[in-house]
Design a protein around this motif. Structure first.
Motif, PDB file in Angstrom:
ATOM      1  N   ILE A  63       0.826  -1.214   0.000  1.00 42.81           N
ATOM      2  CA  ILE A  63       0.000   0.000   0.000  1.00 42.81           C
ATOM      3  C   ILE A  63       0.864   1.269   0.000  1.00 42.81           C
ATOM      4  O   ILE A  63       0.583   2.231  -0.712  1.00 42.81           O
ATOM      5  CB  ILE A  63      -0.961  -0.012   1.217  1.00 42.81           C
ATOM      6  N   TRP A  64       1.892   1.288   0.838  1.00 48.98           N
ATOM      7  CA  TRP A  64       2.773   2.470   0.914  1.00 48.98           C
ATOM      8  C   TRP A  64       4.030   2.286   0.054  1.00 48.98           C
ATOM      9  O   TRP A  64       4.832   3.206  -0.074  1.00 48.98           O
ATOM     10  CB  TRP A  64       3.233   2.708   2.355  1.00 48.98           C
ATOM     11  N   ASN A  65       4.246   1.061  -0.353  1.00 51.48           N
ATOM     12  CA  ASN A  65       5.456   0.693  -1.086  1.00 51.48           C
ATOM     13  C   ASN A  65       6.723   0.811  -0.237  1.00 51.48           C
ATOM     14  O   ASN A  65       7.805   1.096  -0.734  1.00 51.48           O
ATOM     15  CB  ASN A  65       5.604   1.516  -2.369  1.00 51.48           C
ATOM     16  N   THR A  66       6.543   0.587   1.052  1.00 56.09           N
ATOM     17  CA  THR A  66       7.701   0.535   1.952  1.00 56.09           C
ATOM     18  C   THR A  66       7.348  -0.370   3.139  1.00 56.09           C
ATOM     19  O   THR A  66       6.196  -0.409   3.565  1.00 56.09           O
ATOM     20  CB  THR A  66       8.112   1.939   2.446  1.00 56.09           C
ATOM     21  N   TRP A  67       8.353  -1.091   3.647  1.00 57.87           N
ATOM     22  CA  TRP A  67       8.108  -1.964   4.815  1.00 57.87           C
ATOM     23  C   TRP A  67       7.943  -1.139   6.067  1.00 57.87           C
ATOM     24  O   TRP A  67       7.244  -1.515   6.985  1.00 57.87           O
ATOM     25  CB  TRP A  67       9.274  -2.935   5.005  1.00 57.87           C
ATOM     26  N   TRP A  68       8.663  -0.018   6.110  1.00 59.22           N
ATOM     27  CA  TRP A  68       8.696   0.766   7.365  1.00 59.22           C
ATOM     28  C   TRP A  68       8.906   2.232   7.043  1.00 59.22           C
ATOM     29  O   TRP A  68       9.621   2.569   6.086  1.00 59.22           O
ATOM     30  CB  TRP A  68       9.840   0.274   8.264  1.00 59.22           C
ATOM     31  N   THR A  69       8.305   3.103   7.820  1.00 54.62           N
ATOM     32  CA  THR A  69       8.582   4.531   7.716  1.00 54.62           C
ATOM     33  C   THR A  69       8.477   5.108   9.124  1.00 54.62           C
ATOM     34  O   THR A  69       7.732   4.570   9.968  1.00 54.62           O
ATOM     35  CB  THR A  69       7.586   5.218   6.738  1.00 54.62           C
ATOM     36  N   TRP A  70       9.209   6.178   9.392  1.00 48.57           N
ATOM     37  CA  TRP A  70       9.233   6.707  10.767  1.00 48.57           C
ATOM     38  C   TRP A  70       8.031   7.623  11.016  1.00 48.57           C
ATOM     39  O   TRP A  70       8.173   8.757  11.456  1.00 48.57           O
ATOM     40  CB  TRP A  70      10.570   7.381  11.074  1.00 48.57           C
ATOM     41  N   ASP A  71       6.867   7.096  10.697  1.00 48.02           N
ATOM     42  CA  ASP A  71       5.597   7.746  10.969  1.00 48.02           C
ATOM     43  C   ASP A  71       5.356   7.734  12.490  1.00 48.02           C
ATOM     44  O   ASP A  71       5.847   6.848  13.190  1.00 48.02           O
ATOM     45  CB  ASP A  71       4.529   6.918  10.229  1.00 48.02           C
ATOM     46  N   ALA A  72       4.600   8.715  13.007  1.00 46.10           N
ATOM     47  CA  ALA A  72       4.405   8.821  14.456  1.00 46.10           C
ATOM     48  C   ALA A  72       3.765   7.565  15.049  1.00 46.10           C
ATOM     49  O   ALA A  72       4.170   7.091  16.119  1.00 46.10           O
ATOM     50  CB  ALA A  72       3.553  10.044  14.765  1.00 46.10           C
ATOM     51  N   ARG A  73       2.761   6.988  14.363  1.00 41.99           N
ATOM     52  CA  ARG A  73       2.092   5.790  14.897  1.00 41.99           C
ATOM     53  C   ARG A  73       3.064   4.622  14.942  1.00 41.99           C
ATOM     54  O   ARG A  73       3.140   3.899  15.937  1.00 41.99           O
ATOM     55  CB  ARG A  73       0.867   5.472  14.036  1.00 41.99           C
ATOM     56  N   LEU A  74       3.814   4.439  13.882  1.00 43.14           N
ATOM     57  CA  LEU A  74       4.740   3.301  13.828  1.00 43.14           C
ATOM     58  C   LEU A  74       5.860   3.469  14.860  1.00 43.14           C
ATOM     59  O   LEU A  74       6.206   2.526  15.574  1.00 43.14           O
ATOM     60  CB  LEU A  74       5.344   3.172  12.422  1.00 43.14           C
ATOM     61  N   THR A  75       6.379   4.686  14.942  1.00 46.95           N
ATOM     62  CA  THR A  75       7.496   4.926  15.859  1.00 46.95           C
ATOM     63  C   THR A  75       7.056   4.758  17.309  1.00 46.95           C
ATOM     64  O   THR A  75       7.745   4.112  18.110  1.00 46.95           O
ATOM     65  CB  THR A  75       8.067   6.337  15.633  1.00 46.95           C
ATOM     66  N   SER A  76       5.889   5.319  17.654  1.00 46.34           N
ATOM     67  CA  SER A  76       5.431   5.206  19.048  1.00 46.34           C
ATOM     68  C   SER A  76       5.087   3.748  19.383  1.00 46.34           C
ATOM     69  O   SER A  76       5.271   3.320  20.532  1.00 46.34           O
ATOM     70  CB  SER A  76       4.246   6.135  19.311  1.00 46.34           C
ATOM     71  N   THR A  77       4.622   2.983  18.394  1.00 53.00           N
ATOM     72  CA  THR A  77       4.345   1.559  18.651  1.00 53.00           C
ATOM     73  C   THR A  77       5.647   0.804  18.882  1.00 53.00           C
ATOM     74  O   THR A  77       5.727  -0.068  19.752  1.00 53.00           O
ATOM     75  CB  THR A  77       3.557   0.943  17.472  1.00 53.00           C
TER      76      THR A  77
END
Lengths: 237, 61
Positions: free
Chosen positions: A108-122
């Motif tokens: 969907i985003w074409n990336t496994w990971w990004t330092w988005d606030a939700r992902l980082t805080s999780t």
């Protein structure tokens, strides 16, 4: 001293059966009942277990918070057993949330990971409770470990509201809530499927907790039995 | 995107696949990881309980 726990065993068996039944219903609904998302396609179905696992992880860490406060207040090791159990189960769910989110993000985003606030805080939440497990493992004294763990269990929960509201406080890639809001933005079939998956995941959490807490209590009893043997001068078993 | 202008640090990502069915492999992987994780944990937990019970039986002997 062997504790007779036949009534507890019966309840745990009922819980396992209810979890298996609800899990099977949820799986059938995810595969055959929920409609396919027009934009995201079939991978959107990850949502039906990614989101309930995230909710369950929140619940697990809320239980850690309550049990940690309970322990510091009453100094009863049964509260600590509940906290230790819930940390482990919460960590399992958080790990799966991170992995399934990544598997959804790639197409969907074409990336496994990004330092988005939700992902980082999780991720911070995950590291916090990994630290809890390590703290308990490296503190041999049970009551001292319980005290330290309770403090970390209370402080660690501060990250849960940050994770939840991160998508509203900071604008990033992660979708904003579509269900927990005054005007849910999902078709009824998707809402029902998500609800059933949520109930299945809740039952699974309850089942894991029932068995994991039981394990902690048996281990604590074993520790006390071992101490009694040492005091009585009996060789370790 | 508004998010990118505001934060200004997102890397430019190429657009995802236009074929919605191309993502079926990711769904299968996500289901497999979830089932393996949950079932694996359940099995490990059952084994740990059995070990703790065996230890208790030894200590009570």
């Amino acid at each position: 001293m062997i504790v007779d726990d036949r009534a507890g065993n019966r309840w745990r068996a009922i819980l396992v059966a209810a979890t298996a039944l609800m899990g099977a219903i949820a799986l059938v609904m995810v595969v055959g009942y929920a409609p396919t998302d027009r934009v995201q396609g079939i991978v959107q179905r990850v949502f039906y277990f990614h989101v309930p696992m995230a909710w369950t992880a929140y619940l697990a860490f809320l239980v850690v918070l309550v049990a940690s406060i309970g322990y510091l207040w009453k100094r009863d090791l049964r509260w600590d057993a509940v906290a230790r159990a819930s940390v482990e189960v919460g960590l399992l769910f958080t790990t799966l949330v991170l992995i399934t989110g990544s598997l959804w993000g790639k197409p969907i985003w074409n990336t496994w990971w990004t330092w988005d606030a939700r992902l980082t805080s999780t991720l911070v939440l995950w590291f916090t409770y990994v630290a809890y497990v390590m703290l308990r493992a490296y503190t041999p004294d049970l009551e001292r470990g319980a005290r330290f763990g309770a403090v970390l269990g209370i402080l660690g929960f501060l990250d849960v509201p940050i994770v939840h509201f991160s998508v509203q406080w900071w604008r990033g890639l992660h979708p904003t809530p579509v269900v927990v809001r005054s005007d849910p933005q999902l078709p009824p079939e998707m809402q029902v499927t998500l609800l059933v998956s949520g109930i299945a995941m809740l039952l699974l959490y309850a089942t894991f907790m029932a068995y994991r807490t039981r394990l902690e209590l048996i281990r604590d009893q074993n520790g006390l039995l071992q101490e009694n043997r040492e005091v009585a001068g009996v060789a370790p078993a | 995107m508004a998010c990118c202008r505001r934060i200004g640090r997102w890397p430019a990502l190429p657009p995802p696949s236009a074929d919605p069915m191309a993502s079926v492999g990711y769904l299968i992987a996500a289901v497999a990881v979830t089932v393996a994780g949950l079932v694996g944990y359940g099995v490990t937990l059952a084994r740990r309980i059995e070990e703790a019970r065996a230890e208790r039986r030894d200590l009570n002997r």
